[in-house]
Motif scaffolding. Structure first.
Motif, PDB file in Angstrom:
ATOM      1  N   HIS A  41       0.839  -1.200   0.000  1.00  0.00           N
ATOM      2  CA  HIS A  41       0.000   0.000   0.000  1.00  0.00           C
ATOM      3  C   HIS A  41       0.870   1.245   0.000  1.00  0.00           C
ATOM      4  O   HIS A  41       2.060   1.194   0.276  1.00  0.00           O
ATOM      5  N   ASP A  63       0.486   5.446   1.261  1.00  0.00           N
ATOM      6  CA  ASP A  63      -0.287   6.520   1.897  1.00  0.00           C
ATOM      7  C   ASP A  63       0.203   7.832   1.281  1.00  0.00           C
ATOM      8  O   ASP A  63       1.290   8.312   1.610  1.00  0.00           O
ATOM      9  N   ARG A  91      -5.051   6.210   1.192  1.00  0.00           N
ATOM     10  CA  ARG A  91      -4.341   4.943   0.994  1.00  0.00           C
ATOM     11  C   ARG A  91      -4.741   4.304  -0.326  1.00  0.00           C
ATOM     12  O   ARG A  91      -5.924   4.209  -0.660  1.00  0.00           O
ATOM     13  N   GLN A 138      -9.091  -5.604   2.600  1.00  0.00           N
ATOM     14  CA  GLN A 138      -9.513  -4.967   3.845  1.00  0.00           C
ATOM     15  C   GLN A 138      -8.394  -4.990   4.885  1.00  0.00           C
ATOM     16  O   GLN A 138      -8.198  -4.026   5.639  1.00  0.00           O
ATOM     17  N   ALA A 139      -7.633  -6.099   4.925  1.00  0.00           N
ATOM     18  CA  ALA A 139      -6.520  -6.196   5.869  1.00  0.00           C
ATOM     19  C   ALA A 139      -5.439  -5.171   5.547  1.00  0.00           C
ATOM     20  O   ALA A 139      -4.863  -4.550   6.446  1.00  0.00           O
ATOM     21  N   GLU A 140      -5.171  -4.967   4.256  1.00  0.00           N
ATOM     22  CA  GLU A 140      -4.156  -3.986   3.853  1.00  0.00           C
ATOM     23  C   GLU A 140      -4.636  -2.565   4.125  1.00  0.00           C
ATOM     24  O   GLU A 140      -3.846  -1.678   4.434  1.00  0.00           O
ATOM     25  N   LEU A 141      -5.945  -2.361   4.023  1.00  0.00           N
ATOM     26  CA  LEU A 141      -6.513  -1.051   4.317  1.00  0.00           C
ATOM     27  C   LEU A 141      -6.330  -0.702   5.793  1.00  0.00           C
ATOM     28  O   LEU A 141      -6.099   0.469   6.150  1.00  0.00           O
ATOM     29  N   LYS A 142      -6.378  -1.721   6.650  1.00  0.00           N
ATOM     30  CA  LYS A 142      -6.265  -1.493   8.091  1.00  0.00           C
ATOM     31  C   LYS A 142      -4.820  -1.581   8.595  1.00  0.00           C
ATOM     32  O   LYS A 142      -4.558  -1.270   9.757  1.00  0.00           O
ATOM     33  N   GLN A 143      -3.899  -2.007   7.723  1.00  0.00           N
ATOM     34  CA  GLN A 143      -2.510  -2.194   8.138  1.00  0.00           C
ATOM     35  C   GLN A 143      -1.935  -0.883   8.674  1.00  0.00           C
ATOM     36  O   GLN A 143      -2.019   0.156   8.026  1.00  0.00           O
ATOM     37  N   SER A 144      -1.337  -0.944   9.853  1.00  0.00           N
ATOM     38  CA  SER A 144      -0.792   0.268  10.461  1.00  0.00           C
ATOM     39  C   SER A 144       0.646   0.500  10.009  1.00  0.00           C
ATOM     40  O   SER A 144       1.268  -0.373   9.425  1.00  0.00           O
TER      41      SER A 144
END
Length: 532
Positions: free
Chosen positions: A132, A134, A255, A526-532
């Motif tokens: 990803h 940002d 993102r 969705q997991a990559e969207l939430k990855q910190s």
């Protein structure tokens, strides 16, 4: 691209002896002579490839010393400027949205301008990669004709000392691309220079660090694998601070997520999906290339399953619109000199469909043939034209000269390595569409190796990468061959059990040219969207 399109093996033809249509048979190996004998190995490979219709489908195991320490799925992606991808749906005007798609189109493979052409690892069946970015959204000047303001990894325009590229056509005036001097044109080159600091300041948490220039690789932790490798050349000059990242009040970031999986091994095909949920933009497609040696060049074109990049606007101003971007043909030159460079030929079409109006926009870009004499010019010209939803005549307009003049609404010209400009029909003033000489590849964020799946690209090739970075070429080749043999063993086991391979993240049907996510693919996004 299937085996039926390939020449039959012949005992008398060494060019076809390296090809084997049996997926369970080991690939022919080229002996690794080490880094010092690369030219000899390249010449040997060229001899083997002469007469082969599609070298992309050849079963040939290359020595590790000829490979760049980069997984194929990570290398072949179209998000070198994800900020321009995120900007596609910003405008209320469908014509401006077409221009935004064109900016993305011309910048999507910036690595071939800023970096070097290389051979990454061959992907194995079921291998996948995700990442990803940002990014700071682009800004817009008061004049909508001017190009957007970009804040990430932007440099000064090419100086007047650079090679000058001139594009002439019957409908356009002269443009000196590299030095940004035009006859009768506006200066739309606006840079945001608020900080001389390089590097992403976004919150990436435990993600792998952004790419750094190749010169710094020796000082990095090899166990991080690909995390510290760059194909973008000397993107940042620490002495001059040439590369900049702007600071935007409020610090808004959006993102952009990328997921890809190898869905076929013979022929090699991968599916991919891109999403920017905050801006309601997605892209998908099927990657397959066909390659052939012609003299001392390699000609690369889209494979039969590769119908281009499909962009969909799922909300916002352009809700419902779809754009199809076809791929041109490329040539890899300078092989015998060991100094590779790319030229582009034929044409690219960008077609908008499913809009809210009965009239849609379509763009045809012609890449100019390069002369055998002198330097490559990297020149292009194009037109934006209209077509009606219920007609099909435009499908035959594959070159600029095919488009009726009464359908043309704008002209485009420039260099795909430098500056590209546009103007509306009937106007004399030119506007900058994009200046590629100012842009660098934006680094991606990737989860650390400890969190990656065994078949995830960086994890899968971790030990090949670490050995290549240490210049342990024989060891890297051994590890690479072990990975390839394991995949053959798995394929043979599936064959014995009568089991067909099923992709995990993408649906198997790729006939339309668009890829579709499975439930597991949706979860990964969705997991990559939430990855910190």
């Amino acid at each position: 691209m299937t085996s039926k399109n390939l020449p039959p093996p012949s005992d008398d033809d060494p060019a076809t002896q390296v090809f084997d249509v049996d997926p369970d048979a080991p690939a022919a190996a080229v002996p690794d002579s080490g880094e010092g004998s690369k030219l000899k190995m390249i010449v040997s490979l060229l001899k083997r490839c002469l007469g082969v219709k599609d070298i992309a489908a050849m079963r040939l195991s290359l020595p590790a010393s000829l490979l760049e320490p980069m997984p194929n799925l990570e290398y072949w992606q179209y998000l070198d400027r994800p900020d321009l991808f995120a900007a596609i749906n910003d405008s209320e005007d469908p014509f401006q949205r077409m221009l935004a798609v064109l900016r993305f189109t011309f910048s999507k493979e910036l690595k071939f301008i800023r970096g070097k052409i290389c051979k990454p690892y061959n992907s194995v069946l079921g291998e996948h990669f995700r990442a990803h970015w940002d990014v700071i959204p682009v800004g817009y000047p008061s004049d909508p004709s001017d190009s957007p303001i970009q804040h990430l990894y932007v440099a000064l325009p090419a100086s007047s000392k650079s090679d000058t590229v001139s594009v002439k056509s019957g409908q356009s005036s002269r443009l000196n691309v590299a030095d940004n001097k035009t006859d009768n044109s506006k200066n739309g080159d606006t840079l945001s220079v608020n900080s001389a600091n390089s590097g992403l300041n976004n919150k990436v948490g435990n993600s792998s660090p952004p790419f750094v220039p190749r010169a710094a690789v020796g000082q990095t932790n090899l166990s991080a694998g690909m995390s510290n490798l760059s194909l973008a050349g000397s993107a940042y000059n620490a002495e001059t601070g040439e590369l900049i990242e702007g600071e935007v009040e409020g610090g808004e970031r959006v993102r952009v997520i990328y997921l890809t999986e190898q869905v076929s091994h013979h022929p090699p095909i991968s599916s991919y999906f891109v999403s920017c949920p905050a801006r309601h933009v997605t892209a998908s497609g099927v990657d397959q290339i066909s390659a052939k040696v012609s003299g001392t060049t390699i000609r690369v074109s889209p494979g039969s399953s590769n119908k281009g990049i499909f962009i969909r606007l799922t909300g916002g101003h352009g809700e419902g619109e779809r754009y199809q971007i076809t791929h041109p043909t490329a040539q890899v030159n300078g092989i015998l000199r060991g100094s590779f460079y790319a030229t582009v030929a034929d044409s690219t079409m960008v077609t908008a469909t499913d809009g809210k109006s009965e009239v849609n926009y379509r763009t045809v870009i012609d890449y100019k043939d390069e002369s055998w004499l002198g330097k490559a010019q990297f020149a292009l010209e194009g037109v934006v034209h209209t077509y009606k939803t219920n007609e099909t005549a435009h499908e035959a307009w594959t070159r600029v000269k095919h488009v009726p003049k009464d359908r043309v609404v704008a002209q485009i010209e420039g260099s795909w390595k430098h500056r590209i400009r546009w103007r509306r029909m009937g106007e004399t003033e030119w506007n900058t569409l994009i200046d590629l000489s100012t842009l660098h590849v934006i680094p991606k964020s990737v989860r650390p190796l400890s969190l990656q799946h065994p078949n995830e690209s960086r994890k899968l090739w971790e030990h090949v990468t670490s050995n290549l970075l240490k210049k342990e070429f024989n060891e890297a080749t051994k590890v690479k061959l072990a990975i390839e043999q394991k995949q053959r063993d798995i394929a043979l086991e599936r064959k014995k059990k009568g089991i067909e391979f099923e992709p995990v993240y993408f649906e198997k049907d790729i006939g339309s040219g668009e890829s579709r996510l499975t439930a597991e693919g949706e979860k990964a996004i969705q997991a990559e969207l939430k990855q910190s």
